[in-house]
Design a protein around this motif. Structure first.
Motif, PDB file in Angstrom:
ATOM      1  N   LEU A 179      -6.113   5.567   0.464  1.00 56.74           N
ATOM      2  CA  LEU A 179      -6.240   6.406  -0.727  1.00 56.74           C
ATOM      3  C   LEU A 179      -7.420   7.361  -0.578  1.00 56.74           C
ATOM      4  CD1 LEU A 179      -5.525   7.179  -3.647  1.00 56.74           C
ATOM      5  CD2 LEU A 179      -6.998   5.310  -4.413  1.00 56.74           C
ATOM      6  N   LEU A 180      -7.141   8.649  -0.717  1.00 52.48           N
ATOM      7  CA  LEU A 180      -8.199   9.664  -0.702  1.00 52.48           C
ATOM      8  C   LEU A 180      -8.554  10.033  -2.139  1.00 52.48           C
ATOM      9  CD1 LEU A 180      -9.899  11.807   0.928  1.00 52.48           C
ATOM     10  CD2 LEU A 180      -8.008  13.377   0.471  1.00 52.48           C
ATOM     11  N   VAL A 181      -9.783   9.729  -2.543  1.00 45.39           N
ATOM     12  CA  VAL A 181     -10.237  10.104  -3.889  1.00 45.39           C
ATOM     13  C   VAL A 181     -11.289  11.205  -3.767  1.00 45.39           C
ATOM     14  CG1 VAL A 181     -11.257   9.325  -6.068  1.00 45.39           C
ATOM     15  CG2 VAL A 181      -9.729   7.804  -4.786  1.00 45.39           C
ATOM     16  N   GLU A 182     -12.420  10.885  -3.113  1.00 45.01           N
ATOM     17  CA  GLU A 182     -13.495  11.856  -2.949  1.00 45.01           C
ATOM     18  C   GLU A 182     -13.415  12.497  -1.559  1.00 45.01           C
ATOM     19  OE1 GLU A 182     -17.260  10.045  -3.804  1.00 45.01           O
ATOM     20  OE2 GLU A 182     -16.447   8.932  -5.512  1.00 45.01           O
ATOM     21  N   GLU A 183     -14.014  13.682  -1.422  1.00 45.98           N
ATOM     22  CA  GLU A 183     -13.937  14.409  -0.154  1.00 45.98           C
ATOM     23  C   GLU A 183     -14.507  13.594   1.005  1.00 45.98           C
ATOM     24  OE1 GLU A 183     -14.759  18.820   1.757  1.00 45.98           O
ATOM     25  OE2 GLU A 183     -15.740  18.285  -0.134  1.00 45.98           O
ATOM     26  N   ARG A 184     -15.608  12.885   0.753  1.00 48.60           N
ATOM     27  CA  ARG A 184     -16.254  12.112   1.829  1.00 48.60           C
ATOM     28  C   ARG A 184     -15.355  10.992   2.353  1.00 48.60           C
ATOM     29  NH1 ARG A 184     -18.590   7.363  -0.331  1.00 48.60           N
ATOM     30  NH2 ARG A 184     -18.453   7.287  -2.610  1.00 48.60           N
ATOM     31  N   HIS A 185     -14.354  10.600   1.565  1.00 46.69           N
ATOM     32  CA  HIS A 185     -13.459   9.526   2.008  1.00 46.69           C
ATOM     33  C   HIS A 185     -12.642   9.934   3.235  1.00 46.69           C
ATOM     34  CE1 HIS A 185     -13.485   7.788  -2.361  1.00 46.69           C
ATOM     35  NE2 HIS A 185     -14.554   7.433  -1.676  1.00 46.69           N
ATOM     36  N   LYS A 186     -12.472  11.251   3.454  1.00 48.07           N
ATOM     37  CA  LYS A 186     -11.703  11.710   4.627  1.00 48.07           C
ATOM     38  C   LYS A 186     -12.270  11.117   5.909  1.00 48.07           C
ATOM     39  CE  LYS A 186     -12.421  16.067   4.303  1.00 48.07           C
ATOM     40  NZ  LYS A 186     -12.457  17.549   4.419  1.00 48.07           N
ATOM     41  N   HIS A 187     -13.583  11.206   6.053  1.00 48.81           N
ATOM     42  CA  HIS A 187     -14.240  10.757   7.279  1.00 48.81           C
ATOM     43  C   HIS A 187     -14.219   9.235   7.387  1.00 48.81           C
ATOM     44  CE1 HIS A 187     -15.519  14.882   7.904  1.00 48.81           C
ATOM     45  NE2 HIS A 187     -15.866  14.910   6.632  1.00 48.81           N
ATOM     46  N   ASN A 188     -14.364   8.559   6.245  1.00 51.33           N
ATOM     47  CA  ASN A 188     -14.300   7.094   6.252  1.00 51.33           C
ATOM     48  C   ASN A 188     -12.909   6.612   6.677  1.00 51.33           C
ATOM     49  OD1 ASN A 188     -16.910   7.076   5.307  1.00 51.33           O
ATOM     50  ND2 ASN A 188     -16.336   6.812   3.167  1.00 51.33           N
ATOM     51  N   ILE A 189     -11.878   7.306   6.191  1.00 44.62           N
ATOM     52  CA  ILE A 189     -10.496   6.947   6.531  1.00 44.62           C
ATOM     53  C   ILE A 189     -10.269   7.098   8.035  1.00 44.62           C
ATOM     54  CG2 ILE A 189      -8.104   7.765   6.280  1.00 44.62           C
ATOM     55  CD1 ILE A 189      -8.879   8.362   3.279  1.00 44.62           C
ATOM     56  N   LEU A 190     -10.830   8.156   8.591  1.00 43.81           N
ATOM     57  CA  LEU A 190     -10.717   8.397  10.030  1.00 43.81           C
ATOM     58  C   LEU A 190     -11.431   7.299  10.817  1.00 43.81           C
ATOM     59  CD1 LEU A 190      -9.762  10.380  12.250  1.00 43.81           C
ATOM     60  CD2 LEU A 190     -11.946  11.581  11.967  1.00 43.81           C
ATOM     61  N   LEU A 191     -12.663   6.987  10.435  1.00 46.76           N
ATOM     62  CA  LEU A 191     -13.444   5.950  11.119  1.00 46.76           C
ATOM     63  C   LEU A 191     -12.784   4.577  10.996  1.00 46.76           C
ATOM     64  CD1 LEU A 191     -17.074   6.950  10.041  1.00 46.76           C
ATOM     65  CD2 LEU A 191     -16.156   7.001  12.365  1.00 46.76           C
ATOM     66  N   ALA A 192     -12.117   4.345   9.875  1.00 46.19           N
ATOM     67  CA  ALA A 192     -11.517   3.039   9.601  1.00 46.19           C
ATOM     68  C   ALA A 192     -10.306   2.757  10.482  1.00 46.19           C
ATOM     69  CB  ALA A 192     -11.112   2.960   8.138  1.00 46.19           C
ATOM     70  N   GLY A 193      -9.731   3.819  11.072  1.00 45.83           N
ATOM     71  CA  GLY A 193      -8.557   3.623  11.911  1.00 45.83           C
ATOM     72  C   GLY A 193      -7.236   3.756  11.184  1.00 45.83           C
ATOM     73  N   TYR A 194      -7.282   4.283   9.977  1.00 53.27           N
ATOM     74  CA  TYR A 194      -6.037   4.517   9.232  1.00 53.27           C
ATOM     75  C   TYR A 194      -5.191   5.590   9.917  1.00 53.27           C
ATOM     76  CZ  TYR A 194      -6.885   1.671   5.070  1.00 53.27           C
ATOM     77  OH  TYR A 194      -7.048   0.617   4.211  1.00 53.27           O
ATOM     78  N   ASP A 195      -3.906   5.611   9.564  1.00 55.43           N
ATOM     79  CA  ASP A 195      -2.983   6.588  10.140  1.00 55.43           C
ATOM     80  C   ASP A 195      -2.783   7.805   9.250  1.00 55.43           C
ATOM     81  OD1 ASP A 195      -1.986   5.006  12.520  1.00 55.43           O
ATOM     82  OD2 ASP A 195      -1.613   3.602  10.878  1.00 55.43           O
ATOM     83  N   GLY A 196      -3.261   7.722   8.021  1.00 56.77           N
ATOM     84  CA  GLY A 196      -3.075   8.843   7.112  1.00 56.77           C
ATOM     85  C   GLY A 196      -3.691   8.567   5.758  1.00 56.77           C
ATOM     86  N   MET A 197      -3.487   9.523   4.851  1.00 62.22           N
ATOM     87  CA  MET A 197      -4.060   9.398   3.505  1.00 62.22           C
ATOM     88  C   MET A 197      -3.094   9.945   2.464  1.00 62.22           C
ATOM     89  SD  MET A 197      -7.086  12.275   4.012  1.00 62.22           S
ATOM     90  CE  MET A 197      -7.597  11.656   5.619  1.00 62.22           C
ATOM     91  N   TYR A 198      -3.173   9.382   1.264  1.00 62.68           N
ATOM     92  CA  TYR A 198      -2.385   9.878   0.133  1.00 62.68           C
ATOM     93  C   TYR A 198      -3.305  10.049  -1.060  1.00 62.68           C
ATOM     94  CZ  TYR A 198      -2.263   5.188  -2.084  1.00 62.68           C
ATOM     95  OH  TYR A 198      -2.598   3.997  -2.689  1.00 62.68           O
ATOM     96  N   THR A 199      -2.843  10.754  -2.088  1.00 58.96           N
ATOM     97  CA  THR A 199      -3.752  11.159  -3.164  1.00 58.96           C
ATOM     98  C   THR A 199      -3.514  10.426  -4.482  1.00 58.96           C
ATOM     99  OG1 THR A 199      -2.309  13.022  -3.741  1.00 58.96           O
ATOM    100  CG2 THR A 199      -4.043  13.432  -2.129  1.00 58.96           C
ATOM    101  N   TYR A 200      -2.362   9.831  -4.661  1.00 63.62           N
ATOM    102  CA  TYR A 200      -1.940   8.969  -5.764  1.00 63.62           C
ATOM    103  C   TYR A 200      -1.933   9.616  -7.157  1.00 63.62           C
ATOM    104  CZ  TYR A 200      -1.091   5.113  -8.870  1.00 63.62           C
ATOM    105  OH  TYR A 200      -0.545   4.326  -9.844  1.00 63.62           O
ATOM    106  N   PHE A 201      -3.070  10.087  -7.648  1.00 61.92           N
ATOM    107  CA  PHE A 201      -3.175  10.448  -9.062  1.00 61.92           C
ATOM    108  C   PHE A 201      -2.307  11.661  -9.416  1.00 61.92           C
ATOM    109  CE2 PHE A 201      -7.140   8.319  -7.900  1.00 61.92           C
ATOM    110  CZ  PHE A 201      -7.040   7.229  -8.746  1.00 61.92           C
ATOM    111  N   ALA A 202      -1.574  11.532 -10.518  1.00 57.60           N
ATOM    112  CA  ALA A 202      -0.631  12.575 -10.929  1.00 57.60           C
ATOM    113  C   ALA A 202      -1.302  13.665 -11.765  1.00 57.60           C
ATOM    114  CB  ALA A 202       0.519  11.953 -11.721  1.00 57.60           C
TER     115      ALA A 202
END
Length: 274
Positions: free
Chosen positions: A121-144
């Motif tokens: 889950l991508l909420v804040e901009e800084r989460h992009k880099h954390n998601i990358l470091l974590a080894g995830y394959d992608g991100m989604y934004t969830y909130f409508a």
């Protein structure tokens, strides 16, 4: 084509709600009858971390992975892997996720029978880099609600997609037909987004298609208390709550809109891949 099911481990559930795992067999059967696949949206629960998610993935794959309706995503390398959305993933440190999601991690799922496509889950901009470091394959934004968070703001999707493309990550924008949760969060009126007779939904879908994603997720279904439902709706009022309907349009208006845009998305994707 894919139903994404909110899931918690066996015996766990939100207050007053039937444990979601007990519903999975009947949902898989019903989905199969309509040629729909089922993926899993792992919800937070007490003790939720990389170790418990490791057990969750094993449990889901062992119990449901062989069902004909269990969704598998075909990767660019030709592998067919389950796809899991991990809600509130940012609450667990990236280095902990890396133990699960990078090949050298201490309890890695990579290159095992339980490997999968993991979406954070991508909420804040800084989460992009954390998601990358974590080894995830992608991100989604969830909130409508457009503007509710960095990730859910349509104006940021182009930059997020560029970041994902540069780092071999998948970007899955999430759209919804409206947002109004003041019946359960009276303080959140500023994040209300009106339906505008379907225009809000179509604007969100158009914004998603503009960034040419592989997948678009619709945050909706049974979230009536957040006003994001797309099922057939008729006027209904209880002593504590007013449920939104689609008058003067037909009760099935948002299902029809969804079908039309799903067909449009499929045709657009064919063009992108030429």
């Amino acid at each position: 084509g894919v139903l994404v099911l909110s899931w918690q481990p066996p015996g766990r559930a939100d207050d007053g709600v039937e444990p979601s795992d007990s519903l999975v067999p009947s949902i898989l059967e019903a989905a199969h009858g309509h040629a729909i696949k089922v993926a899993f949206h792992i919800q937070p629960y007490e003790g939720h971390d990389d170790h418990t998610v490791h057990e969750n993935i094993k449990y889901i794959v062992d119990n449901y992975g062989s069902h004909a309706a269990f969704y598998k995503y075909k990767t660019s390398t030709g592998r067919s892997l389950p796809l899991f959305y991990i809600y509130d993933s940012y609450l667990t440190p990236a280095k902990s996720w890396a133990n699960l999601l990078t090949p050298s991690g201490s309890h890695s799922l990579r290159n095992t029978a339980y490997d999968a496509v993991f979406i954070a889950l991508l909420v804040e901009e800084r989460h992009k880099h954390n998601i990358l470091l974590a080894g995830y394959d992608g991100m989604y934004t969830y909130f409508a609600s457009n503007g509710f968070s960095f990730g859910s703001s349509h104006q940021n999707w182009k930059a997020i997609k560029t970041f994902c493309d540069s780092n071999n990550l998948m970007f899955i924008p999430s759209v919804g037909p409206s947002y109004i949760d003041t019946s359960i969060r009276p303080w959140n009126n500023h994040n209300t987004r009106n339906r505008v007779n379907g225009k809000y939904y179509e604007t969100a879908l158009q914004a998603a298609l503009m960034v040419r994603p592989e997948i678009v997720s619709i945050t909706s279904f049974n979230e009536w208390h957040e006003g994001t439902q797309i099922e057939k709706a008729v006027p209904k009022k209880t002593p504590t709550r007013l449920y939104l309907d689609y008058l003067p349009h037909e009760p099935s208006m948002y299902l029809e809109l969804t079908r039309r845009w799903a067909e449009h998305f499929s045709k657009e994707k064919e063009q992108w891949l030429l």
